[in-house]
Write an enzyme that holds these catalytic residues in place. Structure first.
Site, PDB file in Angstrom:
ATOM      1  N   GLU A 117       1.662  -2.523   4.402  1.00 31.82           N
ATOM      2  CA  GLU A 117       2.951  -2.259   3.741  1.00 31.82           C
ATOM      3  C   GLU A 117       4.038  -3.031   4.488  1.00 31.82           C
ATOM      4  OE1 GLU A 117       4.348  -0.888   1.011  1.00 31.82           O
ATOM      5  OE2 GLU A 117       6.279  -1.369   1.918  1.00 31.82           O
ATOM      6  N   ALA A 133       0.769  -1.250   0.000  1.00 34.12           N
ATOM      7  CA  ALA A 133       0.000   0.000   0.000  1.00 34.12           C
ATOM      8  C   ALA A 133       0.796   1.295   0.000  1.00 34.12           C
ATOM      9  CB  ALA A 133      -0.954   0.010   1.179  1.00 34.12           C
ATOM     10  N   ALA A 134       2.068   1.292   0.462  1.00 36.59           N
ATOM     11  CA  ALA A 134       2.777   2.576   0.601  1.00 36.59           C
ATOM     12  C   ALA A 134       3.219   3.122  -0.748  1.00 36.59           C
ATOM     13  CB  ALA A 134       4.007   2.383   1.489  1.00 36.59           C
ATOM     14  N   LYS A 152      -3.230   4.331  -3.890  1.00 38.11           N
ATOM     15  CA  LYS A 152      -4.406   3.495  -4.164  1.00 38.11           C
ATOM     16  C   LYS A 152      -5.247   3.335  -2.902  1.00 38.11           C
ATOM     17  CE  LYS A 152      -2.786   1.406  -8.398  1.00 38.11           C
ATOM     18  NZ  LYS A 152      -1.437   1.980  -8.603  1.00 38.11           N
ATOM     19  N   CYS A 160       3.523  -1.038 -12.317  1.00 38.48           N
ATOM     20  CA  CYS A 160       3.836   0.123 -13.156  1.00 38.48           C
ATOM     21  C   CYS A 160       4.957  -0.277 -14.097  1.00 38.48           C
ATOM     22  CB  CYS A 160       4.170   1.361 -12.320  1.00 38.48           C
ATOM     23  SG  CYS A 160       5.490   1.116 -11.160  1.00 38.48           S
ATOM     24  N   GLY A 220       0.557   5.112  -0.476  1.00 43.27           N
ATOM     25  CA  GLY A 220      -0.857   5.231  -0.107  1.00 43.27           C
ATOM     26  C   GLY A 220      -1.792   5.757  -1.175  1.00 43.27           C
TER      27      GLY A 220
END
Ligand code: SAM
Length: 416
Positions: A118, A95-96, A100, A216, A98
């Site tokens: 995270e 998650a980090a 999304k 990505c 943050g």
């Protein structure tokens, strides 16, 4: 890339020489979209997502007030493609910092739960800072390895997001270091790790649950082949809304956004779990409700929910189970020598319910003084919320015409 893109390769190469695109999503839990649209120079993409046309949005006081989160445009599309998730249990496994998670929390609109995990501790602290700045109330931030998340929660989640660590081919325009550190070995190592994370995310999902997988990067090993791996685990690819898929190129059941088409670079795929969860959640030990301190807290803030206590810490749990975490709902504050001391999150999450306020108009120079950590002049008495243009920045304590600054030291901005 030449082999993948064929006739588009030239356009891709020249796009890498252009400046990176900037974007943001609006925190619709805190404000109407129009508030941010009027304050900044933006262009609407879809929903609450915007492209930044001009200016530096992080310098506007609304940034500190958590009205928006900076995120490049292609990185916004995966969460935008999820349908209605209100009321659901959602996991963000990687998650980090943050981006999304913030989109997911805004989309939940305070109905349902987000567990934002995270694995790297330093990054988990940044994630916490962002979740607190945005003022979300229904988020649990954890710092666990994915297998520990799966052991802790079992098949508790309706939606799992895996925004996986990857070789970063879509970061090369924004961060030249991504190009320098790229290698074929990195691609292979990332693909192995992505599959390991997916196996853990699978253990967290209910039957029928949705897995959102994104990277990505553009390599087939990390994108199409990982989707094929999920299909081999019993997942089926879901359709991505047309207005989103039209922005990129479809491949392997997912969408790729290239810098010559949209944003910096992203791949994502929506998948549905067809098999049963491996086991039920193991969450068992509920928190105790605070009793004696409640009236102290309610002198400062108007809260009606059940306030929980763990040691000296008082909070409004998002999940009423005792688990190791950095955030569970709203940290209200702590008891120090028998007195309640409010936390920064009390002001960011519940600022509008704080009884005493010092409201500063947007052109007031005390805003810059406050964000720099200085004492400001003001008439509020006792613990108070300090706001800019009606949106709370943080807390203070007023007496004798002066507000002592309680804005966290780590967030203070240098003036001048
Ligand atoms: N979702 C984030 C956002 O939107 O701001 C970006 C996530 S970033 C692409 C991937 C994250 O995965 C990084 O924060 C990284 O620390 C984390 N990570 C690295 N190794 C991991 C592992 N083995 N398991 C889970 N997460 C890992």
């Amino acid at each position: 890339m030449r082999a993948t893109l064929g006739a588009e390769f030239g356009a891709y190469l020249s796009a890498l020489g252009e400046p990176p695109e900037k974007g943001l999503h609006i925190n619709t839990v805190k404000c109407d979209e129009a508030v941010v649209d009027e304050a900044l120079d933006l262009e609407k993409i879809l929903g609450n997502c915007r492209r930044v046309k001009n200016g530096a949005p992080t310098r506007h006081p609304f940034y500190a007030a958590g009205l928006y989160y900076m995120q490049e445009p292609s990185a916004m599309l995966p969460v935008l493609s999820l349908g209605d998730i209100t009321g659901l249990n959602v996991l963000d496994m990687c998650a980090a910092p943050g981006g999304k998670s913030s989109q997911l929390a805004a989309k939940l609109a305070e109905r349902g739960l987000l567990v934002s995990n995270e694995v790297e501790v330093g990054r988990a602290l940044v994630l916490r800072e962002n979740i607190v700045r945005m003022g979300y109330k229904n988020v649990v931030v954890t710092n666990m390895r994915p297998n520990v998340v799966a052991d802790t929660f079992g098949g508790f989640f309706d939606v799992a997001v895996v925004d996986a660590p990857c070789s970063g081919e879509g970061m090369m325009r924004k961060e030249p270091e991504a190009a320098r550190s790229w290698s074929e070995a990195t691609v292979k190592a990332c693909a192995t790790r992505q599959k390991e994370i997916l196996v853990c995310a699978d253990r967290c999902l209910k039957e029928g649950g949705i897995l959102l997988y994104s990277t990505c990067t553009f390599s087939e090993e990390e994108d199409e082949e990982v989707v094929a791996f999920a299909e081999s685990m019993g997942y089926s690819v879901m359709e991505i809304p047309k207005e989103i898929s039209a922005l990129g190129r479809t491949c392997g059941g997912g969408i790729k956004l290239y810098p010559h088409l949209f944003g910096e670079g992203q791949f994502f795929c929506l998948l549905r779990k067809n098999s049963a969860a491996s086991r039920a959640a193991r969450l068992k030990k509920p928190y105790c409700n605070a009793v004696s301190e409640v009236s102290e807290i309610r002198k400062i803030v108007d809260v009606s929910e059940n306030i929980a206590r763990k040691n000296d810490i008082l909070f409004l749990p998002a999940l009423n189970f005792d688990l190791p975490c950095l955030v569970n709902g709203v940290l209200l504050g702590r008891m120090e020598k028998g007195r309640f001391v409010p936390s920064h999150q009390l002001f960011t999450a519940l600022g509008n319910q704080v009884r005493e306020r010092e409201d500063l108009p947007l052109d007031d120079e005390r805003i810059a003084e406050y964000l720099a950590g200085e004492e400001i002049k003001g008439t509020a008495k006792g613990f108070c919320a300090v706001s800019a243009g009606g949106y709370v920045l943080g807390g203070g304590k007023g007496s004798g015409g002066v507000i002592k600054n309680h804005y966290p030291k780590s967030l203070r901005e240098r003036r001048g």
